[in-house]
Motif scaffolding. Structure first.
Motif, mmCIF file in Angstrom:
data_model
loop_
_atom_site.group_PDB
_atom_site.id
_atom_site.type_symbol
_atom_site.label_atom_id
_atom_site.label_comp_id
_atom_site.label_asym_id
_atom_site.label_seq_id
_atom_site.Cartn_x
_atom_site.Cartn_y
_atom_site.Cartn_z
ATOM 1 N N SER A 1 13.026 -101.021 -47.499
ATOM 2 C CA SER A 1 13.061 -102.159 -47.304
ATOM 3 C C SER A 1 12.563 -103.316 -48.475
ATOM 4 O O SER A 1 13.152 -104.503 -48.010
ATOM 5 N N TYR B 1 14.506 -103.753 -51.428
ATOM 6 C CA TYR B 1 16.224 -104.569 -51.146
ATOM 7 C C TYR B 1 15.294 -106.214 -51.403
ATOM 8 O O TYR B 1 15.946 -106.735 -51.635
ATOM 9 N N LEU B 2 14.478 -106.354 -50.515
ATOM 10 C CA LEU B 2 13.672 -107.714 -49.864
ATOM 11 C C LEU B 2 13.116 -108.697 -50.826
ATOM 12 O O LEU B 2 13.638 -109.207 -51.703
ATOM 13 N N PHE C 1 11.783 -112.365 -40.916
ATOM 14 C CA PHE C 1 11.598 -111.906 -39.126
ATOM 15 C C PHE C 1 10.857 -111.190 -38.444
ATOM 16 O O PHE C 1 10.398 -111.298 -37.671
ATOM 17 N N THR C 2 12.272 -110.134 -37.975
ATOM 18 C CA THR C 2 12.125 -109.018 -37.212
ATOM 19 C C THR C 2 10.945 -108.400 -37.604
ATOM 20 O O THR C 2 10.347 -107.712 -36.958
ATOM 21 N N THR C 3 10.557 -108.595 -39.290
ATOM 22 C CA THR C 3 9.009 -107.598 -39.564
ATOM 23 C C THR C 3 8.310 -107.489 -39.089
ATOM 24 O O THR C 3 7.330 -107.090 -38.234
ATOM 25 N N GLN C 4 8.188 -109.298 -39.261
ATOM 26 C CA GLN C 4 6.786 -110.114 -38.405
ATOM 27 C C GLN C 4 7.051 -109.357 -36.853
ATOM 28 O O GLN C 4 5.829 -109.081 -36.365
ATOM 29 N N THR C 5 8.123 -109.454 -35.959
ATOM 30 C CA THR C 5 8.025 -109.312 -34.785
ATOM 31 C C THR C 5 8.434 -108.281 -34.742
ATOM 32 O O THR C 5 6.970 -107.667 -33.494
ATOM 33 N N LEU C 6 8.224 -107.218 -35.194
ATOM 34 C CA LEU C 6 7.856 -105.709 -35.386
ATOM 35 C C LEU C 6 6.365 -105.611 -34.944
ATOM 36 O O LEU C 6 5.973 -104.074 -34.402
ATOM 37 N N VAL D 1 19.620 -113.665 -44.142
ATOM 38 C CA VAL D 1 19.848 -112.168 -44.451
ATOM 39 C C VAL D 1 18.113 -112.019 -44.433
ATOM 40 O O VAL D 1 16.930 -111.134 -43.718
ATOM 41 N N LEU E 1 16.094 -113.329 -41.466
ATOM 42 C CA LEU E 1 16.337 -111.933 -40.858
ATOM 43 C C LEU E 1 15.370 -110.903 -41.014
ATOM 44 O O LEU E 1 14.685 -110.687 -39.674
ATOM 45 N N ILE E 2 15.815 -110.746 -41.476
ATOM 46 C CA ILE E 2 14.513 -109.232 -41.899
ATOM 47 C C ILE E 2 13.252 -108.976 -41.689
ATOM 48 O O ILE E 2 12.411 -109.311 -41.692
#
Lengths: 288, 297
Positions: free
Chosen positions: A83, A86-87, A102-107, A96, A99-100
Motif C-alpha cells: 500500500s 502504491y501511494l 483518509f481511510t488509513t487514518q480512520t482505521l 484516490v 481517499l486511501i
C-alpha cells in the motif's frame, strides 16, 4: 512581586505534572515486578494450567501469542508495504490517494472493541472461521495495517529522488528499482513499523476476546501445530484479563511481568533503530 | 514483453494492497450498520435510547441504554478534564522548560507508558485504586442509608484510569504542536519584557492551539474507545454516572455481555457498538477538520 510568585507557582505545577509521568511509570513497573516476579519460574513458563496435574502455567498462551504475532504480521506487513509503495511510487496525487490516506487514518482511530465486533461477525460468522487464531490474526492485521503503511510511507519519502533517477537512468524497470533500491533503503522505517505493530498485538485484548477466544492448551500431536490455526487460542493478554476476572492474582501478575518484559525489550529496540537510522516514527498516538 | 507483464502485475498488486484500507473501513461501516440497526427497529429507538432500564435477561426484557451512553459521555469528559491539563503541562515541560538531562528521563517514560498494555492499567486500577477509593467512600458515605457501596469500583476509578491512559497521547501531540511555534514569537514576547512562564502561557500555547486541540480530540477518541482496563475497575452495573456509583460504559457493556448474549439481547449489544462507532466517526471528522485547518494556516 505577585508576578514572580505566580510564575513560580506555574513553574512548580509544570514540574509536578512532568514528574507524575515518571512517577507513574516507576510505580507501575515496580509494583508489577515486585508482585509478579516470585511467581515466574521455569515451571510457570513451560507448563499448561491443569487441575488434574495440579500445574499452573502459561506455555499455551505463550505459543498462542507467538502464532498471533507471526500470523498477523504475515498478513499485514506485505499488504501495508504494498500500500505504501502504491501511494508513494505509483499513484498520482488526487482523489484516490486522498481517499486511501483518509481511510488509513480512520482505521487507526477505530477502537479495538469495534475491530473485535467486526472480526467476530465478518471473519468468524460470514467467513465461517469461528473462534480461532486465524480469525484473531485477520482482525488484528486490519488494526495494525495503518502502522505499517504510515511508517513505510515515511521511510520511502526519505529516500532521495536521485536514487530513483539513477536506477531508472541505468535502465532498471520500476519494480526492479523498488525491489533493489527503494525497499533496502527504507528497511529501517519498515522495521520500526513492524516493531510498533508487534507491541500493539502483544497488548491487545478487546479485539481478541470475541475473535480468538481463550483456549490455553498446547497441541498434543504434530498435526495439532497446524490445526491450531483454526482452534481458539487466548494470548497472554487475554489470559491476564481472564485471570483477573477469576481473581487469580498470582497468575495475573506472573503474566504481567512477562508482558512488561516484552514491551520493555521492544521499546529498547525501537529506540536503537530510531536513533541509529534517524527515522521518523509514526505511532497510533499520532506523535513522532 | 515478460518484463512489461511483470511491471504491470506489480502495479496492480500494489494498488490492490492500497485499497485494502478502503475496503476495510467500508466493510466495517457496513457491518456495524447492518448488525446494529435491526434491534433499533425491533425494540423501538425510544425504548433503547431514552429508557434507563437495562434488564436484557428478564422475563419481559428491557433494553434502555440511556445510562450507558451518559456514562461514556460523562466518563470521557471527566477523564479529559483531568488528563489534558496534566498532559499539556508535561508537554510544556518537554518542549520549553526542561533542561536536556531531565527531558531525557521524562520522554522515554512517556513513551513507555504508551506501550503498556491496557489490561495492565486495569489490573493496577483494580488492586491499588479501588481499595483506596473504597476507604474514601466509607468515610464520605459513613452514615448514609441510601448509598450502595461499590467497593471502590465506580465511575471515579474508571475516570482516573482513563486519564492516565490518555496522558501519552496528549503529551506527545501537544509537544509536537508546541515545538512547531515559530521562535520569533517567543523572542518578541521575551523582548517585550514578559517572563518565560508568561510567554509560554500567553504566547506559545495560544499559538499552538489547533495542535493542542487535535491532542484533546485524539484523547477523547482514546477514552471513548477504551474497553478492557475500565471493565475491570468500573463496577459494571448500569447506573446514573455519579462519581461513587458502579457504572457501565458503551465499551464495557459489549465486553461483559457479548460472551453469553443471544437473540435480541445480542443485537442490542451491536446497537451499542454502532453508537460507539458513530461517536468515533464524529471524533474522526472533527479531528480531520482541525488538521486540515492547521495545514491551511
Amino acid at each position: 512581586m505577585m508576578r514572580k510568585l505566580k510564575d513560580d507557582v506555574l513553574l512548580c505545577l509544570i514540574y509536578l505534572a512532568a514528574f507524575l509521568a515518571e512517577f507513574l511509570l516507576i510505580g507501575i513497573l515496580a509494583y508489577v515486578f515486585v508482585r509478579g516476579f516470585p511467581h515466574i519460574s521455569w515451571h510457570f513458563l513451560t507448563t499448561v494450567t491443569s487441575i488434574l496435574e495440579g500445574t499452573v502455567g502459561i506455555a499455551g498462551n505463550i505459543v498462542n501469542t507467538i502464532y498471533m504475532v507471526v500470523l498477523t504480521l504475515a498478513i499485514a506487513v506485505p499488504v501495508g508495504i504494498g500500500s505504501a509503495i502504491y501511494l508513494n511510487e505509483y499513484a498520482r496525487p488526487g482523489k484516490v490517494v486522498r481517499l486511501i490516506e483518509f481511510t488509513t487514518q480512520t482505521l487507526s482511530g477505530i477502537p479495538s472493541i469495534i475491530f473485535g465486533l467486526f472480526g467476530m461477525v465478518f471473519f468468524g460468522v460470514t467467513l465461517g472461521l469461528g473462534y480461532s487464531i486465524l480469525t484473531g490474526a485477520l482482525t488484528l492485521s486490519l488494526m495494525v495495517l495503518p502502522l505499517i503503511t504510515r511508517n513505510t510511507q515515511e521511510a520511502l519519502k526519505a529516500v532521495p529522488e536521485s536514487y530513483r533517477n539513477g536506477a531508472v537512468g541505468m535502465g532498471a524497470g520500476k519494480w526492479y528499482m523498488i525491489r533493489t533500491i527503494l525497499l533496502p533503503s527504507a528497511m529501517p522505517g519498515i522495521v520500526t513499523g513492524i516493531i510498533l505493530a508487534v507491541g500493539r498485538i502483544l497488548g491487545e485484548s478487546a479485539a481478541l476476546l470475541f475473535t480468538a477466544g481463550s483456549g490455553y492448551f498446547l497441541p498434543r500431536s504434530f498435526g495439532g501445530w497446524f490445526h491450531k490455526l483454526v482452534e481458539s487460542g487466548g494470548t497472554l493478554t487475554i489470559q491476564l484479563y481472564l485471570s483477573m476476572e477469576k481473581a487469580q492474582y498470582d497468575t495475573a501478575f506472573g503474566i504481567a511481568v512477562v508482558l512488561l518484559g516484552m514491551v520493555l525489550c521492544l521499546n529498547l529496540v525501537t529506540r536503537v533503530m530510531v536513533s541509529r537510522f534517524e527515522m521518523p516514527k509514526y505511532t497510533d498516538a499520532g506523535g513522532r | 514483453m515478460v518484463r512489461h507483464t511483470i511491471e504491470k502485475a506489480a502495479e496492480i498488486i500494489f494498488s490492490l494492497c492500497a485499497f485494502m484500507a478502503v475496503a476495510a473501513v467500508f466493510s466495517i461501516t457496513l457491518y456495524m450498520i447492518a448488525n446494529g440497526l435491526p434491534a433499533i427497529f425491533q425494540a423501538g429507538w425510544k425504548e433503547i435510547l431514552f429508557s434507563s432500564v437495562w434488564q436484557p435477561t428478564a422475563q419481559e426484557p428491557s433494553f434502555g441504554i440511556l445510562y450507558v451512553i451518559l456514562t461514556s459521555i460523562v466518563g470521557t469528559f471527566l477523564a479529559v478534564l483531568l488528563g489534558v491539563p496534566v498532559g499539556l503541562l508535561t508537554a510544556v515541560f518537554l518542549a520549553e522548560t526542561a533542561p536536556d538531562s531531565l527531558a531525557a528521563v521524562i520522554r522515554p517514560a512517556v513513551e513507555l507508558l504508551a506501550g503498556i498494555p491496557s489490561v495492565i492499567y486495569g489490573v493496577l486500577g483494580m488492586l491499588i485504586l479501588n481499595p483506596f477509593l473504597y476507604r474514601l467512600e466509607q468515610k464520605l458515605f459513613a452514615g448514609s442509608q441510601t448509598h450502595q457501596f461499590t467497593g471502590g469500583a465506580n465511575l471515579l476509578s474508571a475516570v482516573i484510569v482513563l486519564a492516565v491512559m490518555i496522558l501519552p497521547t496528549v503529551i506527545s501531540i501537544s509537544e509536537t504542536a508546541l515545538r512547531a511555534v515559530p521562535p520569533e514569537l517567543k523572542a518578541c514576547s521575551l523582548a517585550l519584557g514578559a517572563s518565560p512562564v508568561t510567554t509560554v502561557f500567553r504566547v506559545t500555547i495560544p499559538a499552538a492551539r489547533s495542535g493542542i486541540l487535535a491532542a484533546v480530540v485524539l484523547g477523547v477518541g482514546r477514552a471513548v474507545g477504551e474497553a478492557m482496563a475500565i471493565s475491570l475497575v468500573s463496577g459494571n452495573s448500569v447506573n446514573l454516572p455519579l462519581p461513587f456509583q458502579s457504572v457501565r460504559f458503551l465499551t464495557t457493556a459489549i465486553v461483559s455481555e457479548m460472551g453469553y448474549a443471544g437473540g435480541l439481547h445480542r443485537q442490542v449489544l451491536f446497537t451499542i457498538g454502532l453508537i460507539l462507532f458513530v461517536f468515533i466517526m464524529m471524533i474522526n471528522g472533527i479531528l480531520s477538520s482541525i488538521l486540515k485547518g492547521e495545514r491551511l494556516e
